[in-house]
Design an enzyme around this catalytic site. Sequence first.
Site, mmCIF file in Angstrom:
data_model
loop_
_atom_site.group_PDB
_atom_site.id
_atom_site.type_symbol
_atom_site.label_atom_id
_atom_site.label_comp_id
_atom_site.label_asym_id
_atom_site.label_seq_id
_atom_site.Cartn_x
_atom_site.Cartn_y
_atom_site.Cartn_z
ATOM 1 N N CYS A 68 0.832 -1.209 0.000
ATOM 2 C CA CYS A 68 0.000 0.000 0.000
ATOM 3 C C CYS A 68 0.867 1.259 0.000
ATOM 4 O O CYS A 68 1.799 1.383 0.806
ATOM 5 C CB CYS A 68 -0.905 0.007 1.221
ATOM 6 S SG CYS A 68 -1.953 1.461 1.343
ATOM 7 N N CYS A 77 -3.145 -0.381 9.041
ATOM 8 C CA CYS A 77 -2.204 -1.505 9.034
ATOM 9 C C CYS A 77 -0.946 -1.133 9.799
ATOM 10 O O CYS A 77 -0.524 0.023 9.802
ATOM 11 C CB CYS A 77 -1.815 -1.886 7.606
ATOM 12 S SG CYS A 77 -3.153 -2.615 6.632
ATOM 13 N N CYS A 156 -7.198 1.066 -0.849
ATOM 14 C CA CYS A 156 -6.980 0.238 0.340
ATOM 15 C C CYS A 156 -7.004 -1.219 -0.110
ATOM 16 O O CYS A 156 -8.019 -1.697 -0.614
ATOM 17 C CB CYS A 156 -8.040 0.479 1.408
ATOM 18 S SG CYS A 156 -7.855 -0.630 2.840
ATOM 19 N N ASN A 298 -23.376 -16.888 14.947
ATOM 20 C CA ASN A 298 -22.249 -17.324 14.112
ATOM 21 C C ASN A 298 -21.719 -18.697 14.528
ATOM 22 O O ASN A 298 -21.375 -19.515 13.673
ATOM 23 C CB ASN A 298 -21.137 -16.279 14.187
ATOM 24 C CG ASN A 298 -20.053 -16.473 13.151
ATOM 25 O OD1 ASN A 298 -20.328 -16.542 11.961
ATOM 26 N ND2 ASN A 298 -18.810 -16.576 13.597
ATOM 27 N N CYS A 388 -10.311 -11.999 20.912
ATOM 28 C CA CYS A 388 -9.783 -10.944 20.055
ATOM 29 C C CYS A 388 -8.759 -10.080 20.791
ATOM 30 O O CYS A 388 -8.368 -9.028 20.295
ATOM 31 C CB CYS A 388 -10.914 -10.068 19.501
ATOM 32 S SG CYS A 388 -11.911 -9.238 20.746
#
Length: 431
Positions: A68, A77, A156, A298, A388
């Site tokens: 990028c 990022c 992106c 999920n 996470c």
Amino acid sequence: MQNPEVIIDSLNHDGRGVARLEGKAIFVAGALPGERVTFRYTSRHRNYDEAKVEQILEASPHRVEPRCPHFGSCGGCALQHLAAGQQIEAKQRVLAENFERIGKVEPGRWLPALSDKPWGYRRKGRLSVKWVARKDKVLVGFREDNPRFVADLSVCHTLLPDVGLHIDALSELIGSMQAKAQIAQIEIAAGDDAVVLVFRNLVELCVDDLERLKAFGQSHGLGIMLQPKGPDSVVPLWPDRIDLYFRIDAADLDLAFKPLDFVQVNAGMNQRMIALALELLQPQPGDSVLDLFCGLGNFTLPVARQVASVAGVEGDQALVNRAAENATRNGIDNARFHAADLFLDQSTAPWSATRYDKLLLDPPRSGAAQVLEYLPRKGTDRIVYVSCHPGSLARDAGILVSKHGFRLREAGVMDMFPHTAHVESIALFER
């Protein structure tokens, strides 16, 4: 000291190189382990300093050219300069260090790292929008490292190409609108068959602006929606009806969702993660299973395909409703869903007092320490924990091992967010 020089020892949790100078830790953005660099300070603190690379004197063999052009200015990022295989190894080291330092535990076996395609994977995202009069331009992008500023993006490569390759076009679109200073953000949501942009409009849009948005959607094959107020105010502009869903191959399911609902950002990794979670959970036909922080089902609904009963609990009533609708949509009648604040004592709730053979946890970044005050109960001998945040997982692993008699049998990382420092992981506990 002018242009101080250091050797980078490791990466920290946010992807910056860690070095020491005169005994003090320095976090150096843009530096990789093993590199010898010069740097400039960006901020000084009592116990550590922050800096950016000035010059790389000896480069790591794992350094690569970022794909990028905005890497280093955009805050989306942090690791594009590190080879993909090394990124996931660095994340595994972060998880191991957290287990050792915080939880005082170690898994009996490390799971192979789980990964999928490294580019064009983001099906959910929120782009900030800002009209800058002195540039005569609308900035569309993620926030910079300094969150007060919006990165000036043209492309992106982590977003789905349907959106990520058209950032310039979005900037030009909004710049042509009368309400260009009153568009605050764009929410991106993609299902298997549709991609939607939700424009947060702070004022009512004129007919010309509405027509411009509609024409953009038609020419790019994107659904266009407006959000004039809170989340419940989202309405379609074009087409008149927009249905979003994604399939879960491992369970022959498709789950419907709304554009602002939480869904896993990386569709390919979600498929792999669900399959791994089922493998670790080992659901049996006679099992009763509890899924906490269940979202729109999920994990709950794939589990329901293989057990006698499953209960899903979630704090967001809208997601609970969506989960129940998804059960009906897929012909599942052995799943029950409950809305509850899991960070409060739920020990007397009927769903909590029920006996469960197995437990699945997928908490937010803060983890599940409060839940572990009243769960798991006797009879629950297997827990799959999807995390996470490695720090909260490590803390909760310590609680499960020291207070509840579990063993940390297996653990590993999942590269849900390639090129970022975000560490997603999964762990199996047994007793």
